[in-house]
Write a protein that holds these residues in place. Sequence first.
Motif, PDB file in Angstrom:
ATOM      1  N   GLU A 178       0.839  -1.192   0.000  1.00  0.00           N
ATOM      2  CA  GLU A 178       0.000   0.000   0.000  1.00  0.00           C
ATOM      3  C   GLU A 178       0.879   1.249   0.000  1.00  0.00           C
ATOM      4  O   GLU A 178       1.841   1.356   0.759  1.00  0.00           O
ATOM      5  CB  GLU A 178      -0.913  -0.007   1.233  1.00  0.00           C
ATOM      6  N   ASP A 180      -0.206   4.517   0.497  1.00  0.00           N
ATOM      7  CA  ASP A 180      -0.611   5.485   1.504  1.00  0.00           C
ATOM      8  C   ASP A 180      -0.166   5.002   2.891  1.00  0.00           C
ATOM      9  O   ASP A 180      -0.490   3.896   3.306  1.00  0.00           O
ATOM     10  CB  ASP A 180      -2.133   5.653   1.482  1.00  0.00           C
ATOM     11  N   ASP A 181       0.589   5.860   3.604  1.00  0.00           N
ATOM     12  CA  ASP A 181       1.159   5.455   4.892  1.00  0.00           C
ATOM     13  C   ASP A 181       0.085   5.111   5.917  1.00  0.00           C
ATOM     14  O   ASP A 181       0.261   4.197   6.725  1.00  0.00           O
ATOM     15  CB  ASP A 181       2.059   6.574   5.445  1.00  0.00           C
ATOM     16  N   SER A 203       3.251   9.124   8.381  1.00  0.00           N
ATOM     17  CA  SER A 203       4.410   9.140   7.475  1.00  0.00           C
ATOM     18  C   SER A 203       5.710   8.880   8.223  1.00  0.00           C
ATOM     19  O   SER A 203       6.583   8.132   7.756  1.00  0.00           O
ATOM     20  CB  SER A 203       4.492  10.478   6.743  1.00  0.00           C
TER      21      SER A 203
END
Length: 237
Positions: A178, A180-181, A203
Motif C-alpha cells: 500500500e 498510503d502510509d 508518514s
Amino acid sequence: MRVVIPRVPADAGAVTRTGLSLDRVLAAALLIVDAEGLQALSMRRLAHSLDREVMALYRYAPSKDALLDGVVELVFSELSLDPSAADWRQELRTLAEGFRALALAHPHVVPLLLTRPIAIPLGQRPPGTLRPFEDFLELFIRAGVTPSGALHAYRLYFGFLHGHILNELQELIEDPDEADDLLRLGLHRLPRREFPRLRALASELATYDGAAQLQQGVEMMISGLESHFVTPPAPPA
C-alpha cells in the motif's frame, strides 16, 4: 525500514528421523516457534516434528518450562560479547547490532528472551542466559568501573536494548504494497477524533529506520555510561 516478519512454511519444524540429542530437540523447538509462534510449541507438536513419541523427549526436556529455558539459552548462544575487548564502546555497538539481528531473526522468541528469565531466580537460570550478563560486567570492570557501577551500567544498557526491540517489533506494516502510509500501517482503522496525533504521524511511523534509531540510541547510551561510570585515565606525569 519498518520490520515485516517473514512467513515461514508451517512444516518448518519437520526434520528427518535420526538420533536425538538435546541440541537437536532444542533446534526443532526453535523452528516451530519461529514458524508458528510460541503458542504452537508443545511436547506433542515437538515430538511429531521429530517423528518420535512424546515420552522420548522427556530425557532431554523434563517439562515444558525446561524446554522454554533451553530455547532461550539456544538463542542467547547466538549473542557474542568479548569481555576482554580493548574498546568497550565498540563492543557495545557490536552487541547492540547483534541483539537486534537476533531479535529480528527470531521475533516470536523475543517475549521469551525478555520475560522468561524474570520467572526464574538468578542462580537457577540456564548458564547460557547469564553469559552476556557476566561478560558485560567483566568488560566494564576491566575498563575501570566499580562492580556496582558495572551492574548499574548493565541494567541501563540492556533496558535500552529491550525497549528498542519491543518498540521496533510492535510497529509492523499491515500492507507492505500500500502506498498510503495511513493504510500501510492500518491506522485508518483508528477513530480520527480519538487518535488524531497518532494518525498524523503516519508518514514518520512508516519511514522508521530501526537500525539507525538503534545506532543513535547506542551512541547516546555510550556517552552517558562514559560520563557516569568510566574514569578517564590520569594524564602522564
